[in-house]
Design a protein around this motif. Structure first.
Motif, PDB file in Angstrom:
ATOM      1  N   PRO A 147      -2.029  -5.508   1.864  1.00  0.00           N
ATOM      2  CA  PRO A 147      -3.006  -4.482   2.254  1.00  0.00           C
ATOM      3  C   PRO A 147      -4.071  -4.240   1.176  1.00  0.00           C
ATOM      4  O   PRO A 147      -5.250  -4.077   1.485  1.00  0.00           O
ATOM      5  CB  PRO A 147      -2.157  -3.230   2.479  1.00  0.00           C
ATOM      6  N   ILE A 148      -3.676  -4.246  -0.080  1.00  0.00           N
ATOM      7  CA  ILE A 148      -4.633  -4.031  -1.167  1.00  0.00           C
ATOM      8  C   ILE A 148      -5.563  -5.237  -1.288  1.00  0.00           C
ATOM      9  O   ILE A 148      -6.774  -5.085  -1.483  1.00  0.00           O
ATOM     10  CB  ILE A 148      -3.900  -3.741  -2.499  1.00  0.00           C
ATOM     11  N   CYS A 158       2.099  -4.331  -6.773  1.00  0.00           N
ATOM     12  CA  CYS A 158       0.828  -3.890  -7.353  1.00  0.00           C
ATOM     13  C   CYS A 158       0.986  -3.524  -8.826  1.00  0.00           C
ATOM     14  O   CYS A 158       0.056  -3.665  -9.608  1.00  0.00           O
ATOM     15  CB  CYS A 158       0.249  -2.714  -6.562  1.00  0.00           C
ATOM     16  N   CYS A 166       0.854   1.472  -5.114  1.00  0.00           N
ATOM     17  CA  CYS A 166       1.614   1.718  -3.888  1.00  0.00           C
ATOM     18  C   CYS A 166       2.971   1.018  -3.855  1.00  0.00           C
ATOM     19  O   CYS A 166       3.843   1.408  -3.094  1.00  0.00           O
ATOM     20  CB  CYS A 166       0.788   1.295  -2.675  1.00  0.00           C
ATOM     21  N   CYS A 167       3.136  -0.027  -4.667  1.00  0.00           N
ATOM     22  CA  CYS A 167       4.387  -0.781  -4.594  1.00  0.00           C
ATOM     23  C   CYS A 167       4.638  -1.515  -5.904  1.00  0.00           C
ATOM     24  O   CYS A 167       3.768  -1.577  -6.770  1.00  0.00           O
ATOM     25  CB  CYS A 167       4.350  -1.767  -3.428  1.00  0.00           C
ATOM     26  N   CYS A 204      -3.022   1.276   2.538  1.00  0.00           N
ATOM     27  CA  CYS A 204      -1.686   0.796   2.221  1.00  0.00           C
ATOM     28  C   CYS A 204      -0.666   1.862   2.603  1.00  0.00           C
ATOM     29  O   CYS A 204      -1.013   2.905   3.154  1.00  0.00           O
ATOM     30  CB  CYS A 204      -1.614   0.442   0.739  1.00  0.00           C
ATOM     31  N   CYS A 205       0.553   1.625   2.230  1.00  0.00           N
ATOM     32  CA  CYS A 205       1.672   2.487   2.608  1.00  0.00           C
ATOM     33  C   CYS A 205       1.754   3.773   1.803  1.00  0.00           C
ATOM     34  O   CYS A 205       2.512   4.656   2.147  1.00  0.00           O
ATOM     35  CB  CYS A 205       2.968   1.717   2.423  1.00  0.00           C
ATOM     36  N   CYS A 240       5.539  -1.721   2.204  1.00  0.00           N
ATOM     37  CA  CYS A 240       5.525  -1.675   0.744  1.00  0.00           C
ATOM     38  C   CYS A 240       6.953  -1.773   0.220  1.00  0.00           C
ATOM     39  O   CYS A 240       7.881  -1.255   0.831  1.00  0.00           O
ATOM     40  CB  CYS A 240       4.906  -0.369   0.254  1.00  0.00           C
ATOM     41  N   LYS A 298      -1.511  -8.705  -6.036  1.00  0.00           N
ATOM     42  CA  LYS A 298      -1.359  -7.387  -5.396  1.00  0.00           C
ATOM     43  C   LYS A 298      -0.845  -7.572  -3.970  1.00  0.00           C
ATOM     44  O   LYS A 298      -0.966  -8.647  -3.380  1.00  0.00           O
ATOM     45  CB  LYS A 298      -2.694  -6.642  -5.356  1.00  0.00           C
ATOM     46  N   CYS A 299      -0.325  -6.508  -3.376  1.00  0.00           N
ATOM     47  CA  CYS A 299       0.225  -6.588  -2.016  1.00  0.00           C
ATOM     48  C   CYS A 299      -0.885  -6.893  -0.996  1.00  0.00           C
ATOM     49  O   CYS A 299      -2.064  -6.619  -1.241  1.00  0.00           O
ATOM     50  CB  CYS A 299       0.973  -5.311  -1.664  1.00  0.00           C
TER      51      CYS A 299
END
Length: 69
Positions: free
Chosen positions: A60-61, A51, A47-48, A67-68, A27, A57-58
């Motif tokens: 993982p999302i 996002c 988370c980042c 996520c982180c 992130c 969005k990142c």
């Protein structure tokens, strides 16, 4: 599904847009705006910075995995 890795951040202070590559496994918590030099941080619940301020969005999302944060 393959996650998109490019996202355009838009500074909420000055509107400067910056396109960058997001990491697949980390992130990005801070981003320094090249327009006004404000340090962007994730909004509450995000988370980042991608996002919070990105048009994508990142990864993982996007992939609906942990996520982180």
């Amino acid at each position: 599904m393959t996650a998109l890795t490019a996202s355009t951040l838009t500074c909420p202070n000055c509107g400067t847009q910056t396109t960058g590559e997001m990491p697949l496994d980390a992130c990005i918590y801070f981003f320094d705006c090249p327009g006004c030099e404000a340090q962007l941080k994730p909004l509450s619940g995000d988370c980042c910075v991608y996002c919070s301020y990105g048009d994508v969005k990142c990864p993982p999302i996007q992939e609906q995995r942990a996520c982180c944060a």
